[in-house]
Design a protein around this motif. Structure first.
Motif, PDB file in Angstrom:
ATOM      1  N   TYR A 233       0.832  -1.198   0.000  1.00 56.38           N
ATOM      2  CA  TYR A 233       0.000   0.000   0.000  1.00 56.38           C
ATOM      3  C   TYR A 233       0.873   1.257   0.000  1.00 56.38           C
ATOM      4  N   ARG A 234       1.856   1.281   0.919  1.00 56.15           N
ATOM      5  CA  ARG A 234       2.713   2.464   1.050  1.00 56.15           C
ATOM      6  C   ARG A 234       3.533   2.711  -0.216  1.00 56.15           C
ATOM      7  N   CYS A 235       4.130   1.663  -0.756  1.00 57.02           N
ATOM      8  CA  CYS A 235       4.971   1.809  -1.949  1.00 57.02           C
ATOM      9  C   CYS A 235       4.156   2.241  -3.167  1.00 57.02           C
ATOM     10  N   THR A 236       2.942   1.711  -3.277  1.00 54.10           N
ATOM     11  CA  THR A 236       2.092   2.091  -4.401  1.00 54.10           C
ATOM     12  C   THR A 236       1.620   3.534  -4.278  1.00 54.10           C
ATOM     13  N   THR A 237       1.358   3.968  -3.058  1.00 52.15           N
ATOM     14  CA  THR A 237       0.989   5.373  -2.827  1.00 52.15           C
ATOM     15  C   THR A 237       2.100   6.299  -3.308  1.00 52.15           C
ATOM     16  N   ALA A 238       3.349   5.893  -3.075  1.00 50.58           N
ATOM     17  CA  ALA A 238       4.482   6.696  -3.546  1.00 50.58           C
ATOM     18  C   ALA A 238       4.545   6.699  -5.069  1.00 50.58           C
ATOM     19  N   LEU A 239       4.236   5.565  -5.691  1.00 49.18           N
ATOM     20  CA  LEU A 239       4.286   5.465  -7.156  1.00 49.18           C
ATOM     21  C   LEU A 239       3.247   6.357  -7.834  1.00 49.18           C
ATOM     22  N   ILE A 240       2.038   6.383  -7.290  1.00 49.44           N
ATOM     23  CA  ILE A 240       0.978   7.143  -7.960  1.00 49.44           C
ATOM     24  C   ILE A 240       1.116   8.645  -7.734  1.00 49.44           C
ATOM     25  N   GLN A 241       2.034   9.023  -6.850  1.00 49.90           N
ATOM     26  CA  GLN A 241       2.287  10.443  -6.640  1.00 49.90           C
ATOM     27  C   GLN A 241       3.378  10.981  -7.566  1.00 49.90           C
ATOM     28  N   LEU A 242       4.002  10.082  -8.339  1.00 50.67           N
ATOM     29  CA  LEU A 242       5.030  10.515  -9.279  1.00 50.67           C
ATOM     30  C   LEU A 242       4.395  11.343 -10.400  1.00 50.67           C
ATOM     31  N   GLN A 243       5.169  12.293 -10.896  1.00 49.74           N
ATOM     32  CA  GLN A 243       4.662  13.122 -11.989  1.00 49.74           C
ATOM     33  C   GLN A 243       4.376  12.272 -13.226  1.00 49.74           C
ATOM     34  N   ASN A 244       5.270  11.315 -13.479  1.00 54.26           N
ATOM     35  CA  ASN A 244       5.085  10.400 -14.607  1.00 54.26           C
ATOM     36  C   ASN A 244       4.611   9.057 -14.055  1.00 54.26           C
ATOM     37  N   ARG A 245       3.349   8.991 -13.679  1.00 57.51           N
ATOM     38  CA  ARG A 245       2.801   7.831 -12.985  1.00 57.51           C
ATOM     39  C   ARG A 245       2.864   6.578 -13.852  1.00 57.51           C
TER      40      ARG A 245
END
Length: 346
Positions: A233-245
């Protein structure tokens, strides 16, 4: 009042024959007549005779017991491995003692000592996420006790047989599938990097991207050392916050993939329309999630059977030491809804 166990001498006295004749009859010795064998076995069943396994092991220097060390019994994959081990072991006349390290080095060392103290004939081992020192396995080797590693194989040369899957090729297979589904920005939830399986899956992921000339950036790799739901959950939350998701996520295991799915849903991101997800292991819940999880299926039962067969072969060999055998089992890609966009019905 506790009943005194029936002994071979009791059977011999009742039938008027010697204890040695009873013993050989129970072992189906060819020198004993069929009629005597029948009489001995019938009376043994009638009296509920059970052999004294402790005395037998002291005489033969064998306990006919296999020691198993696994990270977690509750882990679906390892529970299937145990099922495979038990099926082969019991059919061959062996019992098993199971210890779980709870993914800790300290408990793994204690388990090794406990099984040695119980004089197991051989070991089947999958080591913990914490383990980086393998001296306790060297102690087993020094005592000339056979051991077979399965799934997780130490990165050091212990000269033991192994049963694994090809984690590198399996990871590339996952990436290939995502590419077929028109995904171009694929992220990876990587496992603990002290485990060879995690290293190989990460390498397969990277090489899979390279083979397709796909976009890659370091932020697309999120390290999940525990590999649990919360980390996914935590790692995916970080991924979807990337500018280039990313538009796809390949998780090192199914539990991390479940965490990823929850993170996407909580952020109102559609699976698989916006982000596809693929896991690894094919846990029992993979087909029950919404959407159902695409995953790489590990052959747990087959791995347990293969590891047990190899260990028993080494235990029963008349040679002083057999050369190690390294068996690699095939994985399968189970394609479900988390990577395939449903086509509208006509």
């Amino acid at each position: 009042m506790k009943q005194t166990p029936v002994t071979i001498k009791d059977i011999a006295k009742a039938l008027g024959i010697s204890p040695s004749t009873v013993s050989r009859a129970l072992k189906d010795h060819p020198d004993i007549s069929p009629e005597t064998k029948r009489l001995v076995n019938d009376l043994a069943r009638e009296l509920n005779y059970e052999p004294n396994t402790i005395a037998m092991s002291l005489r033969s220097q064998k306990t006919n017991t296999i020691g198993i060390i696994i990270p977690e019994i509750v882990h679906f994959f390892f529970s299937t491995v145990i099922s495979g081990i038990e099926e082969v072991a019991y059919n061959k006349g062996y019992t098993v003692m199971i210890c779980q390290s709870n993914e800790t080095y300290e408990k793994e060392v204690l388990d090794t000592k406990a099984l040695l103290a119980h004089r197991v004939d051989g070991f089947l081992i999958s080591y913990s996420k914490e383990t980086t020192n393998f001296d306790h396995f060297d102690e087993i080797k020094k005592k000339n006790i056979p051991m077979v590693f399965f799934d997780r194989v130490p990165p050091v040369d212990i000269q033991c047989s192994t049963v694994t899957i090809n984690d590198y090729d399996s990871a590339k297979m996952a990436v290939d599938h995502l590419v077929v589904e028109h995904r171009k920005k694929i992220a990876h939830l990587a496992g603990p990097q002290n485990l060879t399986i995690s290293q190989e899956r990460l390498k397969g992921y990277k090489d899979g991207l390279k083979a397709h000339n796909l976009y890659f950036e370091d932020d697309y790799i999120q390290y999940c050392g525990k590999g649990d739901f919360d980390e996914g959950y935590r790692c995916t939350t970080a991924l979807i916050q990337l500018q280039n998701r990313p538009d796809a996520i390949f998780a090192n295991n199914d539990v991390a993939a479940y965490g990823a799915m929850k993170a996407l849903k909580d952020n109102h991101i559609k699976i698989p329309e916006e982000v596809a997800i693929i896991g690894f292991s094919n846990w029992q819940f993979a087909s029950l999630t919404d959407p159902q999880l695409t995953t790489v299926a590990q052959p747990g039962i087959e791995m347990g059977k293969a590891a047990a067969r190899r260990l028993i072969t080494e235990l029963e060999s008349k040679e002083d030491e057999l050369p190690p055998v390294h068996q690699v089992l095939k994985t399968d890609l189970i394609i479900r809804e988390s990577t395939q966009i449903k086509k509208p019905s006509k």
